[in-house]
Motif scaffolding. Structure first.
Motif, PDB file in Angstrom:
ATOM      1  N   PRO A 175       0.767  -1.364   0.027  1.00  0.00           N
ATOM      2  CA  PRO A 175      -0.072  -0.097   0.132  1.00  0.00           C
ATOM      3  C   PRO A 175       0.708   1.298  -0.186  1.00  0.00           C
ATOM      4  CG  PRO A 175      -0.043  -1.037   2.053  1.00  0.00           C
ATOM      5  CD  PRO A 175       0.799  -2.089   1.221  1.00  0.00           C
ATOM      6  N   THR A 176       0.414   2.294  -0.663  1.00  0.00           N
ATOM      7  CA  THR A 176       1.239   3.518  -0.779  1.00  0.00           C
ATOM      8  C   THR A 176       1.180   4.082   0.633  1.00  0.00           C
ATOM      9  OG1 THR A 176      -1.068   4.714  -1.532  1.00  0.00           O
ATOM     10  CG2 THR A 176       0.633   4.076  -3.078  1.00  0.00           C
ATOM     11  N   ILE A 177       0.045   3.868   1.448  1.00  0.00           N
ATOM     12  CA  ILE A 177       0.022   4.495   2.770  1.00  0.00           C
ATOM     13  C   ILE A 177      -0.537   3.236   3.518  1.00  0.00           C
ATOM     14  CG2 ILE A 177      -0.861   6.052   4.245  1.00  0.00           C
ATOM     15  CD1 ILE A 177      -1.208   8.005   2.125  1.00  0.00           C
ATOM     16  N   ILE A 178       0.060   2.672   4.722  1.00  0.00           N
ATOM     17  CA  ILE A 178      -0.386   1.811   5.371  1.00  0.00           C
ATOM     18  C   ILE A 178      -1.847   2.364   6.138  1.00  0.00           C
ATOM     19  CG2 ILE A 178      -0.141   0.273   7.447  1.00  0.00           C
ATOM     20  CD1 ILE A 178       2.745   0.355   6.836  1.00  0.00           C
ATOM     21  N   PRO A 179      -2.775   1.554   5.952  1.00  0.00           N
ATOM     22  CA  PRO A 179      -4.000   2.106   6.710  1.00  0.00           C
ATOM     23  C   PRO A 179      -4.028   2.007   7.960  1.00  0.00           C
ATOM     24  CG  PRO A 179      -4.489   0.532   5.064  1.00  0.00           C
ATOM     25  CD  PRO A 179      -2.947   0.190   5.328  1.00  0.00           C
ATOM     26  N   PRO A 180      -4.471   3.146   8.716  1.00  0.00           N
ATOM     27  CA  PRO A 180      -4.579   3.312  10.281  1.00  0.00           C
ATOM     28  C   PRO A 180      -5.680   2.359  10.628  1.00  0.00           C
ATOM     29  CG  PRO A 180      -4.439   5.494   9.133  1.00  0.00           C
ATOM     30  CD  PRO A 180      -4.552   4.776   8.071  1.00  0.00           C
ATOM     31  N   LEU A 181      -5.303   1.880  11.734  1.00  0.00           N
ATOM     32  CA  LEU A 181      -6.516   0.876  12.431  1.00  0.00           C
ATOM     33  C   LEU A 181      -6.982   1.519  13.596  1.00  0.00           C
ATOM     34  CD1 LEU A 181      -4.089  -2.522  12.345  1.00  0.00           C
ATOM     35  CD2 LEU A 181      -5.962  -1.548  10.673  1.00  0.00           C
ATOM     36  N   TYR A 182      -8.418   1.548  13.453  1.00  0.00           N
ATOM     37  CA  TYR A 182      -9.131   1.720  14.642  1.00  0.00           C
ATOM     38  C   TYR A 182      -9.980   0.758  15.192  1.00  0.00           C
ATOM     39  CZ  TYR A 182      -8.788   6.758  12.558  1.00  0.00           C
ATOM     40  OH  TYR A 182      -8.301   7.897  12.180  1.00  0.00           O
ATOM     41  N   PHE A 183     -10.131   0.713  16.438  1.00  0.00           N
ATOM     42  CA  PHE A 183     -10.604  -0.557  17.244  1.00  0.00           C
ATOM     43  C   PHE A 183     -11.268  -0.062  18.376  1.00  0.00           C
ATOM     44  CE2 PHE A 183      -9.805  -3.632  20.562  1.00  0.00           C
ATOM     45  CZ  PHE A 183     -10.109  -4.767  20.060  1.00  0.00           C
ATOM     46  N   GLY A 184     -12.486  -0.893  18.981  1.00  0.00           N
ATOM     47  CA  GLY A 184     -13.065  -0.385  19.978  1.00  0.00           C
ATOM     48  C   GLY A 184     -13.490  -1.832  20.763  1.00  0.00           C
ATOM     49  N   GLY A 185     -13.345  -1.789  22.161  1.00  0.00           N
ATOM     50  CA  GLY A 185     -13.861  -2.776  23.012  1.00  0.00           C
ATOM     51  C   GLY A 185     -13.758  -2.512  24.501  1.00  0.00           C
ATOM     52  N   SER A 186     -14.706  -2.926  24.942  1.00  0.00           N
ATOM     53  CA  SER A 186     -14.595  -2.386  26.403  1.00  0.00           C
ATOM     54  C   SER A 186     -14.441  -3.658  27.435  1.00  0.00           C
ATOM     55  CB  SER A 186     -16.325  -1.931  26.957  1.00  0.00           C
ATOM     56  OG  SER A 186     -16.459  -0.754  26.120  1.00  0.00           O
ATOM     57  N   SER A 187     -14.327  -4.986  26.854  1.00  0.00           N
ATOM     58  CA  SER A 187     -14.104  -6.054  27.671  1.00  0.00           C
ATOM     59  C   SER A 187     -12.545  -6.368  27.996  1.00  0.00           C
ATOM     60  CB  SER A 187     -14.354  -7.335  27.009  1.00  0.00           C
ATOM     61  OG  SER A 187     -13.620  -7.567  25.914  1.00  0.00           O
ATOM     62  N   GLN A 188     -12.172  -7.222  29.002  1.00  0.00           N
ATOM     63  CA  GLN A 188     -10.774  -6.966  29.313  1.00  0.00           C
ATOM     64  C   GLN A 188     -10.127  -7.681  28.192  1.00  0.00           C
ATOM     65  OE1 GLN A 188      -9.033  -6.105  32.186  1.00  0.00           O
ATOM     66  NE2 GLN A 188     -11.152  -5.022  32.221  1.00  0.00           N
ATOM     67  N   ALA A 189     -10.639  -8.513  27.343  1.00  0.00           N
ATOM     68  CA  ALA A 189      -9.810  -9.164  26.270  1.00  0.00           C
ATOM     69  C   ALA A 189      -9.613  -8.127  25.206  1.00  0.00           C
ATOM     70  CB  ALA A 189     -10.772 -10.447  25.708  1.00  0.00           C
ATOM     71  N   ALA A 190     -10.153  -7.152  25.233  1.00  0.00           N
ATOM     72  CA  ALA A 190     -10.104  -6.012  24.043  1.00  0.00           C
ATOM     73  C   ALA A 190      -8.840  -5.335  24.401  1.00  0.00           C
ATOM     74  CB  ALA A 190     -11.250  -5.201  23.940  1.00  0.00           C
ATOM     75  N   GLY A 191      -8.471  -4.926  25.439  1.00  0.00           N
ATOM     76  CA  GLY A 191      -7.421  -4.031  25.987  1.00  0.00           C
ATOM     77  C   GLY A 191      -5.991  -4.572  25.275  1.00  0.00           C
ATOM     78  N   PRO A 192      -5.569  -5.779  25.480  1.00  0.00           N
ATOM     79  CA  PRO A 192      -4.380  -5.948  24.664  1.00  0.00           C
ATOM     80  C   PRO A 192      -4.219  -6.099  23.164  1.00  0.00           C
ATOM     81  CG  PRO A 192      -4.977  -7.795  26.604  1.00  0.00           C
ATOM     82  CD  PRO A 192      -6.122  -6.826  26.184  1.00  0.00           C
ATOM     83  N   VAL A 193      -5.411  -6.033  22.659  1.00  0.00           N
ATOM     84  CA  VAL A 193      -5.438  -6.080  21.157  1.00  0.00           C
ATOM     85  C   VAL A 193      -5.276  -4.670  20.779  1.00  0.00           C
ATOM     86  CG1 VAL A 193      -6.694  -6.465  18.984  1.00  0.00           C
ATOM     87  CG2 VAL A 193      -6.761  -8.032  20.953  1.00  0.00           C
ATOM     88  N   ALA A 194      -5.896  -3.807  21.564  1.00  0.00           N
ATOM     89  CA  ALA A 194      -5.884  -2.113  21.361  1.00  0.00           C
ATOM     90  C   ALA A 194      -4.529  -1.657  21.476  1.00  0.00           C
ATOM     91  CB  ALA A 194      -6.738  -1.677  22.012  1.00  0.00           C
ATOM     92  N   ALA A 195      -3.696  -2.236  22.515  1.00  0.00           N
ATOM     93  CA  ALA A 195      -2.392  -1.942  23.061  1.00  0.00           C
ATOM     94  C   ALA A 195      -1.441  -2.264  21.976  1.00  0.00           C
ATOM     95  CB  ALA A 195      -2.292  -2.303  24.565  1.00  0.00           C
ATOM     96  N   GLN A 196      -1.453  -3.310  21.575  1.00  0.00           N
ATOM     97  CA  GLN A 196      -0.523  -3.932  20.798  1.00  0.00           C
ATOM     98  C   GLN A 196      -0.634  -3.602  19.457  1.00  0.00           C
ATOM     99  OE1 GLN A 196      -0.451  -8.273  21.516  1.00  0.00           O
ATOM    100  NE2 GLN A 196      -0.598  -7.838  23.578  1.00  0.00           N
ATOM    101  N   HIS A 197      -1.862  -3.491  18.823  1.00  0.00           N
ATOM    102  CA  HIS A 197      -1.866  -3.611  17.367  1.00  0.00           C
ATOM    103  C   HIS A 197      -2.599  -2.309  16.488  1.00  0.00           C
ATOM    104  CE1 HIS A 197      -0.647  -7.631  17.205  1.00  0.00           C
ATOM    105  NE2 HIS A 197      -1.622  -8.035  18.178  1.00  0.00           N
TER     106      HIS A 197
END
Length: 394
Positions: A175-197
């Motif tokens: 890709p000419t520009i790497i697409p920014p990734l947006y993410f939402g989640g309120s459960s505890q399992a969501a936190g690490p995914v948001a933080a890492q990726h």
């Protein structure tokens, strides 16, 4: 600080009233008096572009049109507007998703943003052939994003995890520009995914104190990973020349919702696995009174609409003040909508954005001045001066 504003494309239909649909509800539930034709969606997209919105969020699910295809077509009738395309990892192979995103970026001159939706509705996930439990869907999303990001960096990629096995994966063109990734989640399992990726963590429109707690949670996890994450909020908007006119609009919308519809919709939301959806329901408990859950924050949308269920309501100055309040917490991106989406875009774009521009909080993404000039001194109202904090039904 410069804030970023995104609008919304109702690819399930639009109306002068609240359109149901979204989390916890079956296919065919959503719909409005304005069909989601390309012509109408193009009107919304072009207006959002002209007013100064950076992108338009486009939802995913069994209750709306496909976001990838709809927005790809709309790039042909817009010039610079980006599209925040919602998609679900696990319903598509990561190599194919990386290739699709690269093609989109290269053909649209970098106008793709991606909203990662893990999915909180087991009945809907099963309709797409996905039978994983919720926490494992988050685990799979982490693997998925790790593979996709590696492919965008070059490859070849070999990966073997719990959910994916990839051998010798490459892309024909990066890709000419790497697409920014947006993410939402309120459960505890969501936190690490948001933080890492992810690049931007999104929350639905909860009261400021609750939003502050979410920001602190994700910021702490990201710092532990050596990463910085931006923060955004998803809200509806009802803004008018006066506070009284804005709140009159909430009464009009509420009068059109019958108790049977509320009961049906709330039953659908109750079966959702989404912690965020549960938090939206907790703001109103299905009741029609006490819907102002924080100054100028109205929970009426959540009576019949899944997902984002709150709206900022008030005069242009009051809404601008509430936006500044969220910005002071660390929110820099606002994903907004209103009914109808065409008209409400102009209420916000011509009423609120000039005030934020005057305050130095916003500039037009194309470097243009707002078409509407603020004459005289129109200060933001202090946060303590909202005229509608009595808790009465509205």
């Amino acid at each position: 600080m410069t804030l970023t504003f995104h609008w919304f494309l109702p690819t399930y239909g639009d109306s002068r009233y609240i359109v149901g649909g979204g989390h916890g509800l079956p296919a065919g539930t959503a719909g409005g008096t304005r069909a989601p034709t390309l012509a109408y969606l193009g009107q919304i997209a072009r207006s959002a572009e002209q007013l100064g919105f950076v992108s338009a969020l486009t939802p995913t699910g069994a209750w709306c049109e496909d976001a990838w295809l709809a927005t790809a077509m709309l790039t042909e009738v817009t010039e610079s507007l980006k599209f925040l395309v919602a998609f679900r990892p696990g319903l598509i192979a990561p190599t194919l998703a990386a290739q699709m995103a690269s093609t989109y970026q290269n053909y649209s001159n970098g106008r793709l943003l991606l909203n990662v939706v893990v999915g909180g509705e087991p009945h809907e996930q099963r309709a797409y052939g996905d039978f994983l439990p919720k926490d494992e869907r988050y685990e799979r999303a982490g693997e998925f994003l790790q593979i996709v990001r590696a492919l965008w960096q070059g490859g070849p990629v070999d990966y073997e995890g719990k959910h994916f096995r990839i051998e010798g994966a490459t892309l024909p063109r990066l890709p000419t520009i790497i697409p920014p990734l947006y993410f939402g989640g309120s459960s505890q399992a969501a936190g690490p995914v948001a933080a890492q990726h992810t690049d931007v963590y999104l929350t639905w429109g909860e009261p400021p104190a609750d939003v502050a707690k979410k920001i602190a949670w994700i910021r702490g996890l990201a710092e532990a990973e050596g990463r910085n994450v931006r923060f955004g909020i998803r809200l509806h908007i009802i803004t008018r020349d006066t506070s009284e006119a804005a709140w009159a609009e909430t009464r009009r919308l509420l009068a059109a919702i019958d108790p049977e519809t509320v009961a049906k919709m709330q039953a659908g939301f109750a079966r959702s696995e989404s912690v965020g959806q549960a938090r939206m329901v907790a703001l109103h408990q299905g009741a029609r009174d006490n819907l102002e859950v924080a100054p100028n924050l109205w929970a009426g949308f959540g009576l019949v609409r899944g997902g984002a269920g709150t709206a900022l309501v008030g005069s242009h100055a009051e809404v601008a003040e509430r936006i500044k309040e969220y910005a002071d917490l660390g929110i820099t991106e606002f994903v907004l909508s209103g009914v109808p989406h065409l008209e409400e875009a102009y209420w916000f774009g011509e009423g609120v954005l000039p005030l934020l521009q005057q305050a130095g909080l916003w500039t037009h993404p194309r470097g243009e001045e707002s078409d509407v000039k603020v004459t005289g001194d129109v200060p933001f109202l202090p946060a303590t001066e909202s005229k509608h904090q009595s808790g009465k039904a509205r």
